[in-house]
Motif scaffolding. Structure first.
Motif, PDB file in Angstrom:
ATOM      1  N   SER A 113     106.111  30.392  21.414  1.00  0.00           N
ATOM      2  CA  SER A 113     106.498  30.525  22.823  1.00  0.00           C
ATOM      3  C   SER A 113     106.900  32.028  22.834  1.00  0.00           C
ATOM      4  CB  SER A 113     107.753  29.772  23.269  1.00  0.00           C
ATOM      5  OG  SER A 113     108.893  30.131  22.197  1.00  0.00           O
ATOM      6  N   CYS A 114     106.720  33.019  21.866  1.00  0.00           N
ATOM      7  CA  CYS A 114     107.315  34.106  21.886  1.00  0.00           C
ATOM      8  C   CYS A 114     106.222  35.361  22.284  1.00  0.00           C
ATOM      9  CB  CYS A 114     107.820  34.642  20.511  1.00  0.00           C
ATOM     10  SG  CYS A 114     108.308  36.265  20.632  1.00  0.00           S
ATOM     11  N   GLY A 115     106.584  36.084  23.422  1.00  0.00           N
ATOM     12  CA  GLY A 115     105.734  36.942  23.960  1.00  0.00           C
ATOM     13  C   GLY A 115     105.505  38.250  23.269  1.00  0.00           C
ATOM     14  N   TYR A 116     106.091  38.216  22.166  1.00  0.00           N
ATOM     15  CA  TYR A 116     105.943  39.580  21.361  1.00  0.00           C
ATOM     16  C   TYR A 116     105.433  39.233  20.166  1.00  0.00           C
ATOM     17  CZ  TYR A 116     109.218  41.409  25.073  1.00  0.00           C
ATOM     18  OH  TYR A 116     109.612  41.637  26.123  1.00  0.00           O
ATOM     19  N   PHE A 117     104.807  40.071  19.240  1.00  0.00           N
ATOM     20  CA  PHE A 117     104.573  39.671  17.830  1.00  0.00           C
ATOM     21  C   PHE A 117     105.589  40.154  16.894  1.00  0.00           C
ATOM     22  CE2 PHE A 117     102.276  43.599  19.219  1.00  0.00           C
ATOM     23  CZ  PHE A 117     102.894  44.351  18.363  1.00  0.00           C
ATOM     24  N   ASP A 118     105.566  39.346  15.908  1.00  0.00           N
ATOM     25  CA  ASP A 118     106.830  39.612  14.860  1.00  0.00           C
ATOM     26  C   ASP A 118     106.666  40.840  13.915  1.00  0.00           C
ATOM     27  OD1 ASP A 118     105.422  38.923  12.350  1.00  0.00           O
ATOM     28  OD2 ASP A 118     105.029  37.053  13.592  1.00  0.00           O
ATOM     29  N   GLN A 119     107.569  40.913  13.226  1.00  0.00           N
ATOM     30  CA  GLN A 119     107.602  42.249  12.191  1.00  0.00           C
ATOM     31  C   GLN A 119     106.436  42.455  11.435  1.00  0.00           C
ATOM     32  OE1 GLN A 119     111.348  41.976   9.963  1.00  0.00           O
ATOM     33  NE2 GLN A 119     112.483  42.628  11.761  1.00  0.00           N
ATOM     34  N   GLN A 120     105.786  41.370  11.049  1.00  0.00           N
ATOM     35  CA  GLN A 120     104.513  41.343  10.084  1.00  0.00           C
ATOM     36  C   GLN A 120     103.407  42.338  10.711  1.00  0.00           C
ATOM     37  OE1 GLN A 120     102.616  37.819   8.933  1.00  0.00           O
ATOM     38  NE2 GLN A 120     104.484  37.169   8.027  1.00  0.00           N
ATOM     39  N   LEU A 121     103.582  42.153  12.060  1.00  0.00           N
ATOM     40  CA  LEU A 121     102.407  43.081  12.868  1.00  0.00           C
ATOM     41  C   LEU A 121     103.049  44.522  13.514  1.00  0.00           C
ATOM     42  CD1 LEU A 121     100.340  40.200  14.688  1.00  0.00           C
ATOM     43  CD2 LEU A 121     100.072  41.306  12.384  1.00  0.00           C
ATOM     44  N   GLN A 122     104.101  44.587  13.017  1.00  0.00           N
ATOM     45  CA  GLN A 122     104.841  45.981  13.622  1.00  0.00           C
ATOM     46  C   GLN A 122     104.665  47.097  12.816  1.00  0.00           C
ATOM     47  OE1 GLN A 122     109.004  44.479  14.471  1.00  0.00           O
ATOM     48  NE2 GLN A 122     108.166  43.002  15.911  1.00  0.00           N
ATOM     49  N   PRO A 123     104.323  48.309  13.641  1.00  0.00           N
ATOM     50  CA  PRO A 123     104.204  49.213  12.348  1.00  0.00           C
ATOM     51  C   PRO A 123     105.335  49.905  12.142  1.00  0.00           C
ATOM     52  CG  PRO A 123     103.744  49.789  14.613  1.00  0.00           C
ATOM     53  CD  PRO A 123     104.163  48.522  14.684  1.00  0.00           C
ATOM     54  N   LEU A 124     106.516  49.110  11.221  1.00  0.00           N
ATOM     55  CA  LEU A 124     107.845  49.703  11.015  1.00  0.00           C
ATOM     56  C   LEU A 124     107.996  50.675  10.494  1.00  0.00           C
ATOM     57  CD1 LEU A 124     109.315  45.815  10.343  1.00  0.00           C
ATOM     58  CD2 LEU A 124     109.530  47.229  12.414  1.00  0.00           C
ATOM     59  N   GLY A 125     107.025  51.135   9.163  1.00  0.00           N
ATOM     60  CA  GLY A 125     107.209  52.440   8.512  1.00  0.00           C
ATOM     61  C   GLY A 125     107.186  53.489   9.347  1.00  0.00           C
ATOM     62  N   ALA A 126     105.954  53.518  10.153  1.00  0.00           N
ATOM     63  CA  ALA A 126     105.733  54.677  11.018  1.00  0.00           C
ATOM     64  C   ALA A 126     106.713  54.834  12.170  1.00  0.00           C
ATOM     65  CB  ALA A 126     104.287  54.597  11.803  1.00  0.00           C
ATOM     66  N   LEU A 127     107.324  53.796  12.661  1.00  0.00           N
ATOM     67  CA  LEU A 127     108.201  53.856  13.886  1.00  0.00           C
ATOM     68  C   LEU A 127     109.500  54.501  13.278  1.00  0.00           C
ATOM     69  CD1 LEU A 127     107.664  50.567  15.786  1.00  0.00           C
ATOM     70  CD2 LEU A 127     107.091  53.040  16.327  1.00  0.00           C
ATOM     71  N   GLY A 128     109.872  54.128  12.245  1.00  0.00           N
ATOM     72  CA  GLY A 128     111.079  54.511  11.430  1.00  0.00           C
ATOM     73  C   GLY A 128     110.901  56.113  11.431  1.00  0.00           C
ATOM     74  N   ALA A 129     109.677  56.470  10.647  1.00  0.00           N
ATOM     75  CA  ALA A 129     109.566  57.849  10.429  1.00  0.00           C
ATOM     76  C   ALA A 129     109.446  58.762  11.819  1.00  0.00           C
ATOM     77  CB  ALA A 129     108.311  58.006   9.708  1.00  0.00           C
ATOM     78  N   ALA A 130     109.221  58.018  12.898  1.00  0.00           N
ATOM     79  CA  ALA A 130     108.751  58.772  14.266  1.00  0.00           C
ATOM     80  C   ALA A 130     110.489  58.710  14.847  1.00  0.00           C
ATOM     81  CB  ALA A 130     107.947  57.917  15.177  1.00  0.00           C
ATOM     82  N   MET A 131     110.980  57.831  14.646  1.00  0.00           N
ATOM     83  CA  MET A 131     112.360  57.726  15.103  1.00  0.00           C
ATOM     84  C   MET A 131     113.328  58.945  14.454  1.00  0.00           C
ATOM     85  SD  MET A 131     114.009  56.477  17.683  1.00  0.00           S
ATOM     86  CE  MET A 131     115.087  55.334  18.341  1.00  0.00           C
ATOM     87  N   ALA A 132     113.165  59.069  13.003  1.00  0.00           N
ATOM     88  CA  ALA A 132     113.892  59.816  12.379  1.00  0.00           C
ATOM     89  C   ALA A 132     113.608  61.542  12.814  1.00  0.00           C
ATOM     90  CB  ALA A 132     113.822  59.789  10.770  1.00  0.00           C
ATOM     91  N   ARG A 133     112.250  61.590  12.921  1.00  0.00           N
ATOM     92  CA  ARG A 133     111.995  63.012  13.519  1.00  0.00           C
ATOM     93  C   ARG A 133     112.512  63.195  14.782  1.00  0.00           C
ATOM     94  NH1 ARG A 133     106.956  61.703  11.139  1.00  0.00           N
ATOM     95  NH2 ARG A 133     105.936  60.956  13.406  1.00  0.00           N
ATOM     96  N   ALA A 134     112.386  62.159  15.681  1.00  0.00           N
ATOM     97  CA  ALA A 134     112.845  62.227  17.218  1.00  0.00           C
ATOM     98  C   ALA A 134     114.361  62.484  16.990  1.00  0.00           C
ATOM     99  CB  ALA A 134     112.678  61.062  17.798  1.00  0.00           C
ATOM    100  N   ALA A 135     115.147  61.860  16.189  1.00  0.00           N
ATOM    101  CA  ALA A 135     116.622  61.707  16.307  1.00  0.00           C
ATOM    102  C   ALA A 135     117.034  63.215  15.714  1.00  0.00           C
ATOM    103  CB  ALA A 135     117.204  60.851  15.455  1.00  0.00           C
ATOM    104  N   ARG A 136     116.317  64.061  14.958  1.00  0.00           N
ATOM    105  CA  ARG A 136     116.719  65.265  14.460  1.00  0.00           C
ATOM    106  C   ARG A 136     116.617  66.231  15.453  1.00  0.00           C
ATOM    107  NH1 ARG A 136     114.542  63.401   9.623  1.00  0.00           N
ATOM    108  NH2 ARG A 136     112.499  64.391   9.983  1.00  0.00           N
ATOM    109  N   LYS A 137     115.906  66.042  16.695  1.00  0.00           N
ATOM    110  CA  LYS A 137     115.576  66.992  17.549  1.00  0.00           C
ATOM    111  C   LYS A 137     117.064  66.810  18.485  1.00  0.00           C
ATOM    112  CE  LYS A 137     110.540  66.785  18.092  1.00  0.00           C
ATOM    113  NZ  LYS A 137     109.746  66.103  19.175  1.00  0.00           N
ATOM    114  N   PRO A 138     117.598  68.188  18.663  1.00  0.00           N
ATOM    115  CA  PRO A 138     118.805  68.277  19.388  1.00  0.00           C
ATOM    116  C   PRO A 138     118.339  67.653  20.862  1.00  0.00           C
ATOM    117  CG  PRO A 138     118.611  70.062  18.015  1.00  0.00           C
ATOM    118  CD  PRO A 138     117.392  69.508  17.849  1.00  0.00           C
ATOM    119  N   ALA A 139     117.257  68.266  21.300  1.00  0.00           N
ATOM    120  CA  ALA A 139     117.050  68.074  22.665  1.00  0.00           C
ATOM    121  C   ALA A 139     116.829  66.676  23.176  1.00  0.00           C
ATOM    122  CB  ALA A 139     115.561  68.497  23.206  1.00  0.00           C
ATOM    123  N   ALA A 140     116.580  65.577  22.214  1.00  0.00           N
ATOM    124  CA  ALA A 140     116.327  64.252  22.325  1.00  0.00           C
ATOM    125  C   ALA A 140     117.805  63.673  22.838  1.00  0.00           C
ATOM    126  CB  ALA A 140     115.921  63.520  20.892  1.00  0.00           C
TER     127      ALA A 140
END
Ligand SMILES: Cc1ncc(COP(=O)(O)O)c(C=O)c1O
Length: 470
Positions: A113-140
């Motif tokens: 019944s779930c309208g989203y796909f689960d962690q197996q299909l999520q690009p978790l590594g790349a998202l984590g890296a992108a978030m870490a880079r974003a969080a280091r930007k003061p402007a963010a």
């Protein structure tokens, strides 16, 4: 070796110390707890953070963790909140169906019944890296432009591939808020909005919440019927039509090439807006997806909505709404009034991710994974439920399963739940009388190897509810 229940043991010890101690008493150090419970530093820190969030302990950097000075006293008598139901009267329309759709279930239950796909299909590594880079930007962390980051708006405009420019887009926090902004910003309370029948129940709920009346227009395997759409505009005087031309949720149809121009002509003739919900862009599993309808719109009739939650991850709650003219200004205001601007770290992380090689890589592996899941579920349904016809959608996340006439959807759903299988009934997807009985089965959230078990449980549920051979 780190034990799985180390977290529980650390929490238990800390709670015991808090219970027995006095405000200001020092708790055992992280090092002691790690050694005693053979726990990792992350496990101990998470346990401490949870108690800090409950106000039970206080972390003093460099000095340790202490029992908090202010402990919440328990209320002497239970509160009487019943007056609130009288004051607030009716609930908000559609809230039950939407809450049921987003409900979390026992981990043992198989989710169809779930309208989203689960962690197996999520690009978790790349998202984590992108978030870490974003969080280091003061402007963010600063105030963001109300219409969204220029680079992100540019990305959405490029993706559409014509018609809308970056300046025409406003960034929102997901498809649902974008739809709500469209209904609030373009509709006037009491007016009619036309929708496909069936259609996404969250859109109907948002439209009703904006004071609009929802009228369904029949669809078939080629999408909405232009002749009936024209008739509906004539009889209702509607100025809005909500439409999913690509892999519509729930029925899966793609608006056919022959109907695209006809639908746009009908909308233009009615001097109306077509709200195009392109929620499934990127989720085409067979063949090539047609371009968005907005590409063929010259005169600002199409309001284009594209969300990233379905194609990246549910936590990537970002979308863009594209429009031109006064409509764009109205939408921007509607969004602004709701939440001022969208969180900077998420917008920056999205730009980092979407402009990196991880994005095309993710799309390729996502489609492969979804195709496997869809095919596994179709095969399992055909094996275990041979008395039903299974229509295979060419993309998206859902199968729309027609049940034998007269089937009792709530009983089937309950029988499935009793067998640890979560399915969603068809009725709430129709604005008015349904064309039959259905189940929406979402293959996006179920691993392919579990499809046979899910189908066999569904077969049992159907038999128990009288919708199958006994
Ligand atoms: C067709 C459609 N549009 C919009 C949404 C809203 O999605 P989100 O707010 O997660 O982007 C959904 C969610 O299920 C959907 O199915």
């Amino acid at each position: 070796m780190i034990h799985d229940n180390a977290a529980a043991r650390v929490t238990e010890e800390l709670l015991a110390v808090v219970d027995a101690g006095n405000p200001g008493d020092k708790l055992p150090s992280v090092r002691e707890l790690m050694a005693r419970h053979r726990a990792s530093p992350v496990t101990v820190q998470t346990a401490v953070q949870q108690l800090a969030a409950r106000g039970l302990v206080e972390v003093r950097p460099g000095r340790g963790t202490f029992i908090a000075a202010q402990r919440q006293p328990a209320a002497a008598t239970p509160p009487d909140l019943s007056w609130q139901s009288v004051v607030l009267a009716d609930g908000r329309p559609g809230e039950d169906e939407l809450a049921a759709l987003l409900a979390t279930h026992r981990p043992e239950a198989l989710p169809l019944s779930c309208g989203y796909f689960d962690q197996q299909l999520q690009p978790l590594g790349a998202l984590g890296a992108a978030m870490a880079r974003a969080a280091r930007k003061p402007a963010a962390w600063g105030r963001q432009p109300t219409e969204g980051l220029p680079d992100l708006r540019e990305w959405f405009a490029n993706e559409v591939g014509g018609g809308l420019r970056a300046a025409d887009f406003t960034i929102c926090s997901g498809g649902q808020p974008a739809l709500a902004a469209a209904f609030r910003g373009l509709g006037r309370p009491g007016e009619v909005v036309l929708v496909e029948a069936p259609t996404y129940l969250g859109a109907m709920a948002a439209a009703r919440d904006a004071g609009l009346r929802v009228v369904g227009v029949p669809t078939d395997e080629h999408g909405v019927r232009p002749d009936l759409l024209a008739a509906a505009f004539r009889t209702t005087g509607a100025r809005l039509f909500y439409c999913q031309p690509l892999h519509a949720n729930p029925h899966g149809a793609v608006l056919s090439a022959e109907r695209r121009a006809a639908v746009l002509d009908v909308v233009a003739e009615a001097k109306a807006f077509l709200i195009e919900d392109d929620y499934a862009r990127g989720l085409t599993l067979d063949g090539c997806a047609p371009p968005p309808l907005s590409v063929d719109d010259n005169d600002g009739h199409v309001i284009y909505v594209r969300s990233l939650t379905k194609v990246v991850a549910p936590g990537m709650r970002l979308s863009a709404i594209g429009a031109r003219g006064v409509a764009a200004a109205r939408l921007r205001t509607a969004r602004l009034l709701e939440d001022l601007f969208v969180a900077g770290p998420l917008q920056h992380a999205a730009v980092e991710f979407l402009t990196s090689p991880a994005w095309p890589r993710h799309l390729r592996s996502l489609r492969t994974g979804l195709r496997q899941r869809r095919d596994a579920l179709v095969e399992a349904l055909r094996t275990h439920i041979p008395w039903l016809d299974v229509t295979v959608p060419s993309g998206g996340l859902h199968l729309w399963l027609r049940l034998p006439d007269g089937s009792d959807e709530p009983t089937i759903t309950a029988e499935a739940m009793a067998r640890e299988l979560v399915v969603y009934p068809g009725r709430p997807w129709f604005a008015a009388e349904p064309t039959g009985q259905y189940l929406r089965l979402s293959f996006g959230g179920l691993a392919a190897d579990l499809a046979p078990v899910a189908a066999s449980r569904l077969a049992d549920a159907l038999r128990a509810a009288g919708s199958g051979p006994t």
